[in-house]
Design a protein around this motif. Structure first.
Motif, PDB file in Angstrom:
ATOM      1  N   VAL A   4       0.870  -1.176   0.000  1.00  0.00           N
ATOM      2  CA  VAL A   4       0.000   0.000   0.000  1.00  0.00           C
ATOM      3  C   VAL A   4       0.905   1.224   0.000  1.00  0.00           C
ATOM      4  O   VAL A   4       1.613   1.505   0.970  1.00  0.00           O
ATOM      5  CB  VAL A   4      -0.948   0.013   1.217  1.00  0.00           C
ATOM      6  CG1 VAL A   4      -1.826   1.259   1.188  1.00  0.00           C
ATOM      7  CG2 VAL A   4      -1.808  -1.241   1.229  1.00  0.00           C
ATOM      8  N   VAL A   5       0.886   1.952  -1.133  1.00  0.00           N
ATOM      9  CA  VAL A   5       1.851   3.035  -1.328  1.00  0.00           C
ATOM     10  C   VAL A   5       1.361   4.361  -0.798  1.00  0.00           C
ATOM     11  O   VAL A   5       2.144   5.302  -0.623  1.00  0.00           O
ATOM     12  CB  VAL A   5       2.205   3.165  -2.826  1.00  0.00           C
ATOM     13  CG1 VAL A   5       2.829   1.882  -3.342  1.00  0.00           C
ATOM     14  CG2 VAL A   5       0.967   3.526  -3.651  1.00  0.00           C
ATOM     15  N   GLY A   6       0.058   4.463  -0.546  1.00  0.00           N
ATOM     16  CA  GLY A   6      -0.454   5.711  -0.024  1.00  0.00           C
ATOM     17  C   GLY A   6      -1.950   5.636   0.203  1.00  0.00           C
ATOM     18  O   GLY A   6      -2.639   4.791  -0.379  1.00  0.00           O
ATOM     19  N   VAL A   7      -2.438   6.520   1.061  1.00  0.00           N
ATOM     20  CA  VAL A   7      -3.861   6.561   1.371  1.00  0.00           C
ATOM     21  C   VAL A   7      -4.297   8.019   1.449  1.00  0.00           C
ATOM     22  O   VAL A   7      -3.556   8.875   1.948  1.00  0.00           O
ATOM     23  CB  VAL A   7      -4.164   5.823   2.697  1.00  0.00           C
ATOM     24  CG1 VAL A   7      -3.379   6.419   3.855  1.00  0.00           C
ATOM     25  CG2 VAL A   7      -5.658   5.828   2.995  1.00  0.00           C
ATOM     26  N   ALA A   8      -5.469   8.308   0.901  1.00  0.00           N
ATOM     27  CA  ALA A   8      -6.046   9.644   1.009  1.00  0.00           C
ATOM     28  C   ALA A   8      -7.037   9.637   2.161  1.00  0.00           C
ATOM     29  O   ALA A   8      -7.994   8.870   2.160  1.00  0.00           O
ATOM     30  CB  ALA A   8      -6.751  10.031  -0.290  1.00  0.00           C
ATOM     31  N   ALA A   9      -6.782  10.460   3.156  1.00  0.00           N
ATOM     32  CA  ALA A   9      -7.633  10.517   4.348  1.00  0.00           C
ATOM     33  C   ALA A   9      -7.808  11.982   4.724  1.00  0.00           C
ATOM     34  O   ALA A   9      -6.832  12.653   5.068  1.00  0.00           O
ATOM     35  CB  ALA A   9      -7.004   9.728   5.487  1.00  0.00           C
ATOM     36  N   VAL A  10      -9.036  12.467   4.676  1.00  0.00           N
ATOM     37  CA  VAL A  10      -9.289  13.888   4.901  1.00  0.00           C
ATOM     38  C   VAL A  10      -9.640  14.171   6.353  1.00  0.00           C
ATOM     39  O   VAL A  10      -9.026  15.020   7.001  1.00  0.00           O
ATOM     40  CB  VAL A  10     -10.414  14.386   3.976  1.00  0.00           C
ATOM     41  CG1 VAL A  10     -10.719  15.849   4.247  1.00  0.00           C
ATOM     42  CG2 VAL A  10     -10.027  14.186   2.516  1.00  0.00           C
ATOM     43  N   SER A  11     -10.633  13.458   6.874  1.00  0.00           N
ATOM     44  CA  SER A  11     -11.100  13.736   8.232  1.00  0.00           C
ATOM     45  C   SER A  11     -10.155  13.157   9.274  1.00  0.00           C
ATOM     46  O   SER A  11      -9.332  12.276   8.991  1.00  0.00           O
ATOM     47  CB  SER A  11     -12.498  13.143   8.436  1.00  0.00           C
ATOM     48  OG  SER A  11     -12.430  11.720   8.430  1.00  0.00           O
ATOM     49  N   GLU A  12     -10.301  13.661  10.490  1.00  0.00           N
ATOM     50  CA  GLU A  12      -9.479  13.143  11.587  1.00  0.00           C
ATOM     51  C   GLU A  12      -9.782  11.679  11.846  1.00  0.00           C
ATOM     52  O   GLU A  12      -8.877  10.874  12.113  1.00  0.00           O
ATOM     53  CB  GLU A  12      -9.736  13.963  12.852  1.00  0.00           C
ATOM     54  CG  GLU A  12      -8.870  13.549  14.037  1.00  0.00           C
ATOM     55  CD  GLU A  12      -9.081  14.427  15.256  1.00  0.00           C
ATOM     56  OE1 GLU A  12      -8.584  14.055  16.345  1.00  0.00           O
ATOM     57  OE2 GLU A  12      -9.757  15.473  15.128  1.00  0.00           O
ATOM     58  N   ALA A  13     -11.061  11.300  11.743  1.00  0.00           N
ATOM     59  CA  ALA A  13     -11.439   9.902  11.948  1.00  0.00           C
ATOM     60  C   ALA A  13     -10.794   9.013  10.900  1.00  0.00           C
ATOM     61  O   ALA A  13     -10.325   7.904  11.209  1.00  0.00           O
ATOM     62  CB  ALA A  13     -12.955   9.760  11.907  1.00  0.00           C
ATOM     63  N   SER A  14     -10.754   9.477   9.660  1.00  0.00           N
ATOM     64  CA  SER A  14     -10.129   8.697   8.591  1.00  0.00           C
ATOM     65  C   SER A  14      -8.636   8.550   8.815  1.00  0.00           C
ATOM     66  O   SER A  14      -8.057   7.480   8.596  1.00  0.00           O
ATOM     67  CB  SER A  14     -10.394   9.349   7.234  1.00  0.00           C
ATOM     68  OG  SER A  14     -11.759   9.307   6.914  1.00  0.00           O
ATOM     69  N   ARG A  15      -8.022   9.606   9.269  1.00  0.00           N
ATOM     70  CA  ARG A  15      -6.581   9.541   9.537  1.00  0.00           C
ATOM     71  C   ARG A  15      -6.282   8.573  10.687  1.00  0.00           C
ATOM     72  O   ARG A  15      -5.324   7.808  10.640  1.00  0.00           O
ATOM     73  CB  ARG A  15      -6.035  10.939   9.860  1.00  0.00           C
ATOM     74  CG  ARG A  15      -5.973  11.847   8.642  1.00  0.00           C
ATOM     75  CD  ARG A  15      -5.547  13.268   9.013  1.00  0.00           C
ATOM     76  NE  ARG A  15      -5.442  14.111   7.845  1.00  0.00           N
ATOM     77  CZ  ARG A  15      -4.333  14.307   7.140  1.00  0.00           C
ATOM     78  NH1 ARG A  15      -3.208  13.705   7.519  1.00  0.00           N
ATOM     79  NH2 ARG A  15      -4.329  15.089   6.090  1.00  0.00           N
ATOM     80  N   ASP A  16      -7.112   8.618  11.713  1.00  0.00           N
ATOM     81  CA  ASP A  16      -6.933   7.690  12.832  1.00  0.00           C
ATOM     82  C   ASP A  16      -7.127   6.249  12.368  1.00  0.00           C
ATOM     83  O   ASP A  16      -6.391   5.335  12.778  1.00  0.00           O
ATOM     84  CB  ASP A  16      -7.929   8.008  13.945  1.00  0.00           C
ATOM     85  CG  ASP A  16      -7.611   9.317  14.649  1.00  0.00           C
ATOM     86  OD1 ASP A  16      -6.476   9.809  14.510  1.00  0.00           O
ATOM     87  OD2 ASP A  16      -8.508   9.842  15.341  1.00  0.00           O
ATOM     88  N   ARG A  17      -8.110   6.041  11.506  1.00  0.00           N
ATOM     89  CA  ARG A  17      -8.391   4.696  10.996  1.00  0.00           C
ATOM     90  C   ARG A  17      -7.233   4.199  10.135  1.00  0.00           C
ATOM     91  O   ARG A  17      -6.839   3.035  10.207  1.00  0.00           O
ATOM     92  CB  ARG A  17      -9.694   4.717  10.205  1.00  0.00           C
ATOM     93  CG  ARG A  17     -10.262   3.343   9.906  1.00  0.00           C
ATOM     94  CD  ARG A  17     -11.603   3.474   9.218  1.00  0.00           C
ATOM     95  NE  ARG A  17     -12.600   4.095  10.094  1.00  0.00           N
ATOM     96  CZ  ARG A  17     -13.185   5.250   9.865  1.00  0.00           C
ATOM     97  NH1 ARG A  17     -12.868   5.963   8.805  1.00  0.00           N
ATOM     98  NH2 ARG A  17     -14.077   5.732  10.699  1.00  0.00           N
ATOM     99  N   ALA A  18      -6.700   5.082   9.325  1.00  0.00           N
ATOM    100  CA  ALA A  18      -5.564   4.709   8.483  1.00  0.00           C
ATOM    101  C   ALA A  18      -4.353   4.352   9.337  1.00  0.00           C
ATOM    102  O   ALA A  18      -3.633   3.388   9.050  1.00  0.00           O
ATOM    103  CB  ALA A  18      -5.222   5.850   7.530  1.00  0.00           C
TER     104      ALA A  18
END
Length: 316
Positions: free
Chosen positions: A33-47
């Motif tokens: 997995v070379v990268g992930v797009a995560a905008v919200s804080e919840a998404s970043r925490d999940r990533a």
């Protein structure tokens, strides 16, 4: 960019519950997995939880670096995202682009195909929490897969690598496929919540303990035997009980303004009666009695004289 039989560089656009879990599953299968797009804080925490060490990147950077791009975004956002990236020339020849929408097939990825990419639709028939326990749920999960015939084995292989089972869905059937899943899973949650509300309001301290064993048994029986597993007052043609339920729920609606519960009971009881009479589980006379008890204006029992016989496929 040639399709490699081995490991792929995967980019995840959308670190919601689905994207993060599927990214972790692909990573566990040996893909990078070379990268992930995560905008919200919840998404970043999940990533960070499910994809530790994977950099959070801008969407154009992810597309540029990835051999497989996984689009795990809301259905309504998908067409605009795909066409917007196409307008910037982001899609690459030979690049695998898969979305996780149940509603869409590969038609929504037409700009990807026009650019020489390979469109895939991979929808997990599962509800996710966005936690690591979801990875074990994939082992009992099926994916609705859609792709051009030559590329279908690629879609199927990706699903198998994640530990799940692929089921091929025709492009024209995607909306009905998704409606069936939403009708079952989403409305099941609503029904449980409605039943638990009533039990709580009459003083049952732990509604879930009352409902749990009953609902688990009902679900298992329904999956094993189909409508032959149907029980209860509608299936028995017990119109007196159905009338009592209807009256009590109407009074409950007046007291609580919770009209959704009686509306759901009436609609589903009527639908149950229709299906029961068509399967020969309910007589025409009993059917009419149930519909009368529900206050439904029904001109007659559908196919009551010629009920459909259950087939082996439907009963399994």
């Amino acid at each position: 960019m040639a399709i490699k039989p081995g490991r792929l560089g995967v980019g995840i656009i959308g670190a919601g519950k689905v994207g993060a879990v599927l990214g972790a599953a692909l990573r566990a299968a040996g893909h990078a997995v070379v990268g992930v797009a995560a905008v919200s804080e919840a998404s970043r925490d999940r990533a960070e939880l499910l994809l530790p060490g994977v950099p959070v990147l801008e969407i154009p950077d992810i597309v540029e670096r990835s051999e497989l791009v996984l689009l795990a975004v809301p259905d309504d956002a998908l067409p605009g995202l795909v066409s917007g990236l196409a307008a910037t020339g982001a899609w690459q020849v030979g690049q695998l682009v898969a979305h996780t929408s149940g509603r869409y097939g590969t038609g929504v990825l037409a700009p990807v195909k026009a650019a020489g990419g390979i469109p895939l639709a991979l929808h997990p028939a599962m509800t996710f929490t966005g936690m690591s326990l979801d990875l074990t749920r994939l082992l009992d999960c099926t994916f609705g897969v859609t792709a051009d015939a030559p590329m279908l084995p690629i879609a199927q292989a990706l699903v198998v690598e994640m530990g799940a089972e692929p089921v091929v869905i025709a492009e024209a059937d995607r909306v009905l496929y998704h409606a069936a899943l939403a009708h079952s899973a989403n409305h099941l949650v609503t029904l449980v919540a409605q039943a638990a509300q009533i039990l709580g309001e009459i003083g049952v301290e732990a509604p879930n303990q009352v409902l749990g064993p009953l609902l688990r048994a009902a679900l298992e029986n329904a999956l094993a035997s189909g409508e032959q597993a149907l029980t209860g007052p509608v299936a028995r043609g017990d119109s007196g009980t159905v009338a009592a339920h209807t009256q009590a729920l109407r009074e409950h609606a007046l007291d609580t303004s919770a009209t959704d519960i009686v509306d759901a009971y009436l609609a589903l009881s009527s639908a149950t009666a229709v299906r029961a009479v068509r399967r020969g589980l309910l007589s025409a006379e009993a059917y009419l009695g149930v519909q009368a008890a529900l206050g439904m204006d029904d001109g007659g029992a559908p196919d009551a004289q010629h009920p459909q016989e259950p087939t082996t496929e439907e009963s399994d």
